[in-house]
Motif scaffolding. Structure first.
Motif, PDB file in Angstrom:
ATOM      1  N   TYR A  35      -2.364  12.068 -10.828  1.00 31.56           N
ATOM      2  CA  TYR A  35      -1.093  11.347 -10.753  1.00 31.56           C
ATOM      3  C   TYR A  35       0.015  12.109 -11.462  1.00 31.56           C
ATOM      4  O   TYR A  35       1.127  12.261 -10.938  1.00 31.56           O
ATOM      5  CB  TYR A  35      -1.242   9.964 -11.370  1.00 31.56           C
ATOM      6  N   GLU A  36      -0.270  12.604 -12.653  1.00 33.00           N
ATOM      7  CA  GLU A  36       0.769  13.219 -13.484  1.00 33.00           C
ATOM      8  C   GLU A  36       1.430  14.397 -12.774  1.00 33.00           C
ATOM      9  O   GLU A  36       2.657  14.560 -12.846  1.00 33.00           O
ATOM     10  CB  GLU A  36       0.170  13.681 -14.816  1.00 33.00           C
ATOM     11  N   ALA A 195      11.941  -8.677  -9.707  1.00 29.74           N
ATOM     12  CA  ALA A 195      11.184  -8.167  -8.571  1.00 29.74           C
ATOM     13  C   ALA A 195      10.855  -6.691  -8.761  1.00 29.74           C
ATOM     14  O   ALA A 195      11.689  -5.909  -9.222  1.00 29.74           O
ATOM     15  CB  ALA A 195      11.959  -8.361  -7.272  1.00 29.74           C
ATOM     16  N   LYS A 196       9.645  -6.332  -8.389  1.00 34.39           N
ATOM     17  CA  LYS A 196       9.215  -4.941  -8.456  1.00 34.39           C
ATOM     18  C   LYS A 196       9.275  -4.341  -7.047  1.00 34.39           C
ATOM     19  O   LYS A 196       8.610  -4.814  -6.121  1.00 34.39           O
ATOM     20  CB  LYS A 196       7.791  -4.848  -9.017  1.00 34.39           C
ATOM     21  N   ILE A 197      10.094  -3.313  -6.905  1.00 29.69           N
ATOM     22  CA  ILE A 197      10.215  -2.611  -5.627  1.00 29.69           C
ATOM     23  C   ILE A 197       9.087  -1.586  -5.591  1.00 29.69           C
ATOM     24  O   ILE A 197       9.182  -0.486  -6.140  1.00 29.69           O
ATOM     25  CB  ILE A 197      11.596  -1.939  -5.494  1.00 29.69           C
ATOM     26  N   SER A 198       7.999  -1.980  -4.969  1.00 28.71           N
ATOM     27  CA  SER A 198       6.775  -1.179  -5.003  1.00 28.71           C
ATOM     28  C   SER A 198       5.872  -1.621  -3.863  1.00 28.71           C
ATOM     29  O   SER A 198       6.088  -2.664  -3.246  1.00 28.71           O
ATOM     30  CB  SER A 198       6.045  -1.387  -6.342  1.00 28.71           C
ATOM     31  N   GLY A 199       4.861  -0.823  -3.563  1.00 30.08           N
ATOM     32  CA  GLY A 199       3.789  -1.249  -2.688  1.00 30.08           C
ATOM     33  C   GLY A 199       4.083  -1.272  -1.207  1.00 30.08           C
ATOM     34  O   GLY A 199       3.149  -1.312  -0.395  1.00 30.08           O
ATOM     35  N   VAL A 200       5.346  -1.255  -0.813  1.00 34.42           N
ATOM     36  CA  VAL A 200       5.687  -1.558   0.576  1.00 34.42           C
ATOM     37  C   VAL A 200       5.165  -0.519   1.559  1.00 34.42           C
ATOM     38  O   VAL A 200       4.886  -0.856   2.717  1.00 34.42           O
ATOM     39  CB  VAL A 200       7.211  -1.748   0.754  1.00 34.42           C
ATOM     40  N   VAL A 201       5.000   0.742   1.141  1.00 29.20           N
ATOM     41  CA  VAL A 201       4.498   1.741   2.093  1.00 29.20           C
ATOM     42  C   VAL A 201       3.073   1.433   2.530  1.00 29.20           C
ATOM     43  O   VAL A 201       2.654   1.817   3.620  1.00 29.20           O
ATOM     44  CB  VAL A 201       4.587   3.169   1.517  1.00 29.20           C
ATOM     45  N   VAL A 238      -2.617   3.205  -4.463  1.00 27.08           N
ATOM     46  CA  VAL A 238      -2.544   2.399  -3.243  1.00 27.08           C
ATOM     47  C   VAL A 238      -1.486   2.950  -2.298  1.00 27.08           C
ATOM     48  O   VAL A 238      -1.630   2.881  -1.068  1.00 27.08           O
ATOM     49  CB  VAL A 238      -2.269   0.921  -3.584  1.00 27.08           C
ATOM     50  N   CYS A 239      -0.434   3.563  -2.850  1.00 27.11           N
ATOM     51  CA  CYS A 239       0.617   4.138  -2.000  1.00 27.11           C
ATOM     52  C   CYS A 239       0.102   5.270  -1.116  1.00 27.11           C
ATOM     53  O   CYS A 239       0.728   5.604  -0.104  1.00 27.11           O
ATOM     54  CB  CYS A 239       1.797   4.617  -2.842  1.00 27.11           C
ATOM     55  N   THR A 240      -1.053   5.844  -1.464  1.00 30.80           N
ATOM     56  CA  THR A 240      -1.606   6.909  -0.617  1.00 30.80           C
ATOM     57  C   THR A 240      -2.051   6.364   0.741  1.00 30.80           C
ATOM     58  O   THR A 240      -2.210   7.143   1.695  1.00 30.80           O
ATOM     59  CB  THR A 240      -2.803   7.610  -1.293  1.00 30.80           C
ATOM     60  N   LEU A 241      -2.237   5.050   0.848  1.00 27.51           N
ATOM     61  CA  LEU A 241      -2.579   4.455   2.137  1.00 27.51           C
ATOM     62  C   LEU A 241      -1.405   4.527   3.106  1.00 27.51           C
ATOM     63  O   LEU A 241      -1.591   4.363   4.320  1.00 27.51           O
ATOM     64  CB  LEU A 241      -2.997   2.995   1.954  1.00 27.51           C
ATOM     65  N   GLY A 242      -0.206   4.767   2.558  1.00 26.47           N
ATOM     66  CA  GLY A 242       0.988   4.817   3.402  1.00 26.47           C
ATOM     67  C   GLY A 242       1.784   6.087   3.232  1.00 26.47           C
ATOM     68  O   GLY A 242       3.004   6.073   3.402  1.00 26.47           O
ATOM     69  N   GLY A 244       1.689   8.331   0.362  1.00 20.84           N
ATOM     70  CA  GLY A 244       1.585   8.922  -0.959  1.00 20.84           C
ATOM     71  C   GLY A 244       2.831   8.782  -1.808  1.00 20.84           C
ATOM     72  O   GLY A 244       3.880   8.284  -1.371  1.00 20.84           O
ATOM     73  N   LEU A 245       2.702   9.232  -3.045  1.00 23.14           N
ATOM     74  CA  LEU A 245       3.755   9.061  -4.046  1.00 23.14           C
ATOM     75  C   LEU A 245       5.038   9.776  -3.668  1.00 23.14           C
ATOM     76  O   LEU A 245       6.135   9.198  -3.741  1.00 23.14           O
ATOM     77  CB  LEU A 245       3.245   9.557  -5.401  1.00 23.14           C
TER      78      LEU A 245
END
Length: 278
Positions: A35-36, A195-201, A238-242, A244-245
């Motif tokens: 990740y780093e 609200a956390k803007i995250s996860g959507v991908v 989890v973002c790698t499912l859509g 990646g970072l």
């Protein structure tokens, strides 16, 4: 520079993850060092670790493990949102420990994979109310159909600072805008929710999404909550499912085109630094 409020580290040698075998694309180690490297390339300067729903008996072990990662030279990790079980009698005893540890910034009990009525249990609600007036936040990870129950929980604990994960987990691939849209508007009326803007991908079609695919969902969330009550998260891995970072960071910058420098700064770092005293 970006504050990432939602990193998951998965180390199967160190901890136990009962759910992982059911999610084959994620069923491997996702270590901090991997990740780093990407995070630094993306302009991330500070990170909060988000609990990974480890076995209940290993919750304290996960916190200790993440703390060791934070103690590495030049580590990005500045704190942790730790796992909790508000439905259990020993919650209050654990709460004293969490409040005394400045590394612990908040709590989360995963709800989107649990029975819908878990947050309606009297003990669960009583224990969430114990967070009122404290520095600890509570992350809400719920499906759109559960947002009404999240709203009820928020209303019962107006002195607790809640964080709504992943824009409320919308079904972007299925273009299911209701009841998600109306319930985001409603929960945003509660001033103690960010609200956390995250996860959507991860919720969009992994083969076809582009930044514009995400725009209606991200913009509605930001418009509903306002720039002072939004933070950003990678949701790695989890973002790698859509994609990646790096793809998610690039899409974020595209979605922020037209926002002022002050608005961008609030979403990407300033709000998180204020909420969690980073």
């Amino acid at each position: 520079m970006i504050v990432d409020t939602h990193l998951h580290v998965i180390d199967r040698e160190a901890l136990d993850y009962p759910w992982l075998s059911d999610v084959e694309p994620l069923n491997r180690d996702w270590l901090y060092k991997n990740y780093e490297r990407e995070a630094r390339r993306a302009g991330i300067s500070t990170t909060l670790h988000m609990e990974v729903d480890v076995a209940t008996s290993r919750i304290d072990d996960e916190t200790a493990y993440v703390k060791t990662l934070s103690q590495r030279e030049d580590s990005l990790i500045a704190g942790a949102i730790v796992s909790c079980r508000p439905e259990e009698n020993d919650f209050s005893g654990h709460l004293e420990s969490w409040l005394s540890d400045p590394f612990v910034k908040g709590l989360r009990r995963v709800l989107h994979v649990m029975p819908d009525d878990l947050s309606e249990q009297p003990l669960f609600r009583q224990n969430i109310k114990r967070l009122g007036g404290s520095r600890l936040t509570f992350d809400l990870c719920v499906l759109p159909r559960q947002l009404d129950k999240a709203i009820a929980l928020v209303d019962l604990a107006p002195d607790v600072n809640f964080i709504l994960d992943h824009c409320g987990v919308p079904d972007i691939a299925g273009d299911a805008r209701q009841p998600w849209r109306d319930r985001i508007t409603e929960i945003a009326q509660r001033p103690n929710v960010t609200a956390k803007i995250s996860g959507v991908v991860a919720y969009a079609d992994p083969e076809s999404w582009i930044a514009e695919t995400l725009r209606p969902w991200v913009e509605h969330t930001i418009t509903s909550f306002g720039w002072d009550r939004v933070v950003w998260g990678s949701d790695w891995p989890v973002c790698t499912l859509g994609g990646g970072l790096l793809a998610w960071v690039a899409a974020t910058h595209a979605l922020l085109e037209g926002a002022s420098e002050d608005e961008k700064a609030k979403l990407l770092n300033a709000n998180a630094r204020r909420i969690w005293d980073l």
